[in-house]
Scaffold this active site. Structure first.
Site, PDB file in Angstrom:
ATOM      1  N   ASP A 126      36.539   1.380   4.387  1.00 31.48           N
ATOM      2  CA  ASP A 126      35.451   1.001   3.806  1.00 31.48           C
ATOM      3  C   ASP A 126      34.732   1.044   4.940  1.00 31.48           C
ATOM      4  OD1 ASP A 126      33.349  -0.450   2.156  1.00 31.48           O
ATOM      5  OD2 ASP A 126      34.946  -2.639   2.464  1.00 31.48           O
ATOM      6  N   ASP A 310      27.937   2.798   1.432  1.00 35.07           N
ATOM      7  CA  ASP A 310      28.871   2.058   1.321  1.00 35.07           C
ATOM      8  C   ASP A 310      29.830   2.887   0.307  1.00 35.07           C
ATOM      9  OD1 ASP A 310      31.045   0.335   0.739  1.00 35.07           O
ATOM     10  OD2 ASP A 310      30.036  -1.468  -0.051  1.00 35.07           O
TER      11      ASP A 310
END
Length: 423
Positions: A126, A310
C-alpha cells in the site's frame, strides 16, 4: 454485506516471486521482480456492484487518511497542508487508524519473510500508508486462519515496548511494536519495525474473505504511526538496492501484474512516455495533477490539483467540486450521497464513452472502460463510475481505477512519481 454478485472491487491479486532466490538472506545488487497473479473469486465474477460495499470503502479510505494525517502532525509538529478541510472524526484514536484497504477492494498482496529463522507471511502492498503489521500468536479468534507472528520464536526480534491501537471500520486492531529482520524480494530490512497484533478488527478475519495476513505501507516516515522506519526506507538505507526505486504494474488479468524492488521492468512500459512529477510534500506520494478531463472537456477545478498516488485505494476519490463539474458534462449521471461521501452512476449504454483522462507532467493518460466501469447494481440499468468524492477533501486520491492503466514508478531517492504508458 452482499458477497455473491459484486464488481471488480472484489478482485484480489496475489504476489509471489516467479524465481525465488536460493538464499533469501543474500540477493545483493539485483533488481527484484515480484510477479502478481490475479485471483478472482468465481462467486464474485459478475459485473455488478453492491452500494453498501461502496459506502464501506469510501468510509475506510476516510479513516485511513484521518489516521495518517494525524501521524503527520505528530511526526512533523505541523498539520498536513491538505488537512484544512479534512476533519478527523472523533472515533479515531491518537495512536490509531492503521490505514488499511477494505477487503472488498483490489488487494495487491504478496509474501514477505520475517524473523530468524524466517517465517513467511502475506501482506497488502500500500503506497498510501507507511506501517507494517501482522497478527501475533497472542491473537486468538479474530486472527484465526491467518499465519501468526511469534516474536519469541525469532532470535532477531526485539520488544520495542510501544503498544499500538489501530482503528479501522467496525473495530480495533491492537498490539505491540517489535523490531525484527524482514525479507522481501530477497532483500533484507534489518531491525524493521513490525506491529504484532493481539486483536484484529473483524474486517481482517479470514472468514471475512481478507486473504492476506497483514499490511506493508510503502510511503514515507512522516505519516508512519509506528516509531521506526517504513519498510522501503529500511531497505534503501541498507545500501543493497541497485536503485532507490520500486515500480508497479497492476492488472486484474491473471499473471499480468508485478511489483519490482530496486528498479523498474522496462519491458512493461513505453520508456519514451515515462513522465515524472515531483513529490510536493513528503509523507504521502503526493504530486500535482495537471487536470482531469472527459468527453474532450477539461474540468477547470482540477487544474494544478494536489493528488496522492495510492495503490491501496480502489477508486479515484476527489473533492466534491471537481467531481460535480466532471459529471456535469455527462448526460444522465446521477449522484448518490451518504454523509460526506458521494458516488455517481451513469447509464450503462453510455458509460464506456465517458472515461476520464488524467494529465500529469504535461502528458495525458486515458483510463480504460474496464477499470472505470464497475457495472450496474441489482435494481438499475445505471452503472457505477470509478470517480467518487468527499465534501471534506480538497485533494484527489489517485487509486487503482487509474493505476491499472499505467506503469507507475516510485522514486524514493529523488522523491518523485513516474507514470508511463503500458507496452
Amino acid at each position: 454485506m452482499k458477497l455473491t454478485a459484486i464488481s471488480a472491487l472484489f478482485v484480489v491479486a496475489v504476489v509471489g516471486s516467479p524465481t525465488p532466490p536460493p538464499n533469501v538472506h543474500s540477493n545483493m545488487g539485483r533488481t527484484q521482480r515480484i510477479l502478481l497473479n490475479s485471483r478472482s473469486n468465481p462467486a464474485n465474477s459478475s459485473k455488478v456492484f453492491d452500494p453498501k460495499t461502496v459506502w464501506d470503502q469510501l468510509d475506510s479510505v476516510y479513516h485511513k487518511y484521518s489516521a495518517t494525517m494525524r501521524a503527520y502532525q505528530r511526526n512533523t509538529g505541523s498539520p498536513h497542508p491538505l488537512n484544512s478541510r479534512f476533519d478527523v472524526r472523533s472515533g479515531a484514536k491518537r495512536n490509531g487508524n492503521v490505514p488499511l484497504v477494505n477487503y472488498n477492494a483490489d488487494l495487491w498482496y504478496g509474501e514477505i519473510d520475517v524473523g530468524t529463522p524466517p517465517k513467511t507471511f502475506t501482506v497488502v502492498f500500500d503506497t498510501g500508508s507507511s506501517d507494517l503489521f501482522l497478527p501475533s500468536t497472542e491473537c486468538s479468534v479474530s486472527c484465526a486462519g491467518h499465519t501468526q507472528y511469534d516474536p519469541a520464536a525469532s532470535s532477531s526480534a526485539k520488544d520495542s515496548g510501544q503498544p499500538f491501537v489501530l482503528m479501522y471500520g467496525a473495530g480495533e486492531t491492537a498490539g505491540k511494536e517489535y523490531v525484527d529482520d524482514v525479507f522481501v524480494g530477497g532483500y533484507e530490512a534489518k531491525n524493521q519495525t513490525v506491529g504484532a497484533a493481539w486483536v484484529y478488527s473483524p474486517e481482517f478475519s479470514k472468514d471475512g474473505s481478507f486473504p492476506p495476513d497483514g499490511l506493508s505501507g510503502l510511503a514515507f516516515r512522516e505519516i508512519s504511526q509506528f516509531e521506526g522506519s517504513p519498510l522501503f526506507q529500511t531497505l534503501d538505507e541498507s545500501g543493497k538496492l541497485p536503485q532507490s526505486v520500486f515500480g508497479f504494474k497492476l492488472s486484474t488479468t491473471p499473471g499480468d501484474s508485478e511489483m519490482v524492488i530496486g528498479g523498474t521492468n522496462t519491458n512493461l512500459y513505453r520508456s519514451d512516455t515515462l513522465t515524472y512529477v515531483p513529490v510536493t510534500d513528503k509523507g504521502y506520494w503526493q504530486v500535482e495533477m495537471d487536470s482531469i478531463s472527459t468527453l474532450g472537456q477539461e474540468v477547470i477545478e482540477s487544474q494544478a490539483a494536489p493528488a496522492i498516488v495510492d495503490t491501496g485505494t480502489t477508486f479515484v476519490i476527489t473533492s466534491y467540486s471537481i467531481a460535480q463539474s466532471y459529471y456535469a458534462n455527462i448526460s444522465g449521471a446521477t449522484a448518490h450521497t451518504e454523509g460526506a461521501d458521494t458516488y455517481w452512476t451513469i447509464p450503462c449504454d453510455i458509460i464506456n464513452s465517458t472515461v476520464p483522462t488524467f494529465t500529469f507532467g504535461g502528458r495525458a493518460f486515458k483510463v480504460s472502460a474496464q477499470t472505470y466501469n464497475f457495472g450496474p447494481d441489482d435494481l438499475s440499468s445505471d452503472c457505477l463510475a470509478g470517480i467518487a468524492a468527499s465534501s471534506e477533501m480538497d485533494f484527489t486520491i489517485v487509486g487503482d481505477v487509474f493505476l491499472q492503466n499505467v506503469y507507475s514508478v516510485f522514486d524514493y531517492a529523488n522523491t518523485r512519481v513516474g507514470f508511463a504508458e503500458l507496452a
